[in-house]
Design a protein around this motif. Structure first.
Motif, mmCIF file in Angstrom:
data_model
loop_
_atom_site.group_PDB
_atom_site.id
_atom_site.type_symbol
_atom_site.label_atom_id
_atom_site.label_comp_id
_atom_site.label_asym_id
_atom_site.label_seq_id
_atom_site.Cartn_x
_atom_site.Cartn_y
_atom_site.Cartn_z
ATOM 1 N N ILE A 1 0.858 -1.190 0.000
ATOM 2 C CA ILE A 1 0.000 0.000 0.000
ATOM 3 C C ILE A 1 0.894 1.240 0.000
ATOM 4 O O ILE A 1 1.788 1.379 0.848
ATOM 5 N N HIS B 1 1.878 4.931 0.726
ATOM 6 C CA HIS B 1 1.572 5.867 1.814
ATOM 7 C C HIS B 1 1.363 7.284 1.274
ATOM 8 O O HIS B 1 2.240 7.818 0.581
ATOM 9 N N ARG B 2 0.235 7.869 1.576
ATOM 10 C CA ARG B 2 -0.096 9.244 1.142
ATOM 11 C C ARG B 2 0.032 9.406 -0.376
ATOM 12 O O ARG B 2 0.398 10.470 -0.864
ATOM 13 N N GLU C 1 -2.967 4.525 0.703
ATOM 14 C CA GLU C 1 -3.379 5.091 1.992
ATOM 15 C C GLU C 1 -3.341 6.592 1.859
ATOM 16 O O GLU C 1 -2.435 7.144 1.207
ATOM 17 N N ASP D 1 -4.910 10.528 4.002
ATOM 18 C CA ASP D 1 -5.482 11.111 5.216
ATOM 19 C C ASP D 1 -6.629 12.048 4.860
ATOM 20 O O ASP D 1 -6.477 12.897 3.980
ATOM 21 N N ASN E 1 -7.176 2.803 1.347
ATOM 22 C CA ASN E 1 -7.220 2.814 2.808
ATOM 23 C C ASN E 1 -7.353 4.279 3.217
ATOM 24 O O ASN E 1 -6.416 5.057 3.086
ATOM 25 N N GLU F 1 -7.481 6.914 5.828
ATOM 26 C CA GLU F 1 -7.215 7.202 7.239
ATOM 27 C C GLU F 1 -8.046 8.412 7.662
ATOM 28 O O GLU F 1 -7.884 9.506 7.112
ATOM 29 N N SER G 1 -9.422 3.583 8.486
ATOM 30 C CA SER G 1 -8.552 3.406 9.649
ATOM 31 C C SER G 1 -8.451 4.732 10.379
ATOM 32 O O SER G 1 -8.698 5.795 9.796
ATOM 33 N N ASP H 1 -3.728 -2.003 12.629
ATOM 34 C CA ASP H 1 -2.847 -1.240 11.739
ATOM 35 C C ASP H 1 -1.832 -0.557 12.640
ATOM 36 O O ASP H 1 -2.098 0.494 13.220
ATOM 37 N N TYR I 1 2.599 0.496 9.283
ATOM 38 C CA TYR I 1 3.170 1.683 8.658
ATOM 39 C C TYR I 1 4.489 1.982 9.370
ATOM 40 O O TYR I 1 4.698 1.478 10.489
ATOM 41 N N THR I 2 5.302 2.843 8.900
ATOM 42 C CA THR I 2 5.539 3.121 7.512
ATOM 43 C C THR I 2 6.878 2.453 7.238
ATOM 44 O O THR I 2 7.893 2.884 7.805
ATOM 45 N N ILE J 1 2.395 -0.603 4.499
ATOM 46 C CA ILE J 1 2.233 0.773 4.015
ATOM 47 C C ILE J 1 3.620 1.397 3.906
ATOM 48 O O ILE J 1 4.378 1.411 4.889
#
Ligand code: G3P
Ligand code: MG
Length: 245
Positions: A10, A12-13, A39, A41, A112, A114, A147, A190, A214-215, A234
């Motif tokens: 996955i 991240h951001r 993933e 936010d 995902n 967040e 999440s 997570d 993460y991460t 992630i």
């Protein structure tokens, strides 16, 4: 979930640090390395709209200043969310959750989400994000995985959209972590990857939970975690850690 539908890798951001986090440009960059799940936010604008933003304030990743919830969606739309990263991304807008739903669904990518409330808005953010997830991904084969570090936000999501799966984010594992997952009717833990080893992953699996973390940006650490049965990794390092086909 009986059949875990999410890929093991996955981004991240969006694309980690290679492109401005939580922008559509980052998703496109992550996708260019073969990543199929992202993933990101989400929090609320001042007028209650779901937008992608990590920090509670605009200063680090946009041309704006102050709290995200001090501006309406229309005002946020006038900000630059790319120039802070590098000139090639100048003019990149702050995406809405709706825009990300359109992009990911059109391309067959999974998400995902967040839930990252501005402090003080935990419950209403959890509820709003979950309701948007429900409507924006209506009819999708695979729902978004929600999440949050905020148990209040996850509780709100559970209440308004119980069918959208949830994972509890934990930076440190408290003694009662399994009870917390059960209380919120989560499908997965997570965790910060530093809290995980083979025994913790096995314990979660025995209790019926999947495990994400993460991460993870180190190739060897990623391989170790996956060899212990980790279900979702992630990473920022989309250019170094190869996504599984
Ligand atoms: O969702 C996992 C990870 O993104 C949590 O930490 O601060 O990068 O949102 P953060
Ligand atoms: Mg995050």
């Amino acid at each position: 979930m009986a059949n875990w539908p999410y890929p093991s890798h996955i981004a991240h951001r969006g694309a980690g640090k290679l492109a401005p986090e939580n922008t559509l440009a980052a998703f496109r960059h992550g996708a260019s390395f073969g990543y199929r799940m992202f993933e990101f936010d989400v929090k609320l604008s001042g007028d209650g709209r779901t937008v992608l933003m990590h920090d509670a304030t605009l200063d680090r990743t946009t041309s704006g200043t102050g709290r995200v919830d001090a501006l309406t969606l229309g005002e946020l739309a006038g900000l630059d969310a790319g120039a802070w990263h590098s000139p090639g991304y100048a003019g990149e807008p702050i995406p809405t959750l709706a825009a990300i739903a359109r992009y990911t669904r059109a391309n067959g990518f999974l998400v995902n989400i967040e839930i990252k409330p501005v402090p003080g808005h935990e419950y209403r953010t959890g509820a709003a994000v979950a309701l948007d997830a429900l409507s924006l991904w209506q009819g999708a084969d695979v729902p978004p995985l929600l999440s949050s570090f905020s148990e209040e936000a996850l509780e709100a999501a559970r209440k308004v959209a119980p069918t959208v799966p949830r994972a509890l984010l934990l930076d440190k594992l408290p003694a009662d972590w399994l009870d917390r997952l059960r209380r919120l009717d989560c499908v997965a833990l997570d965790s910060n990857h530093r809290e995980l080893d083979a025994a913790v992953i096995a314990r979660a699996h025995q209790a019926g939970f999947k495990v994400l973390c993460y991460t993870v940006n180190d190739v060897t650490r990623a391989a170790d975690l996956l060899s212990w049965g980790l279900d979702g990794l992630i990473t920022d390092a989309v250019d170094q850690i190869a996504a599984q086909p």
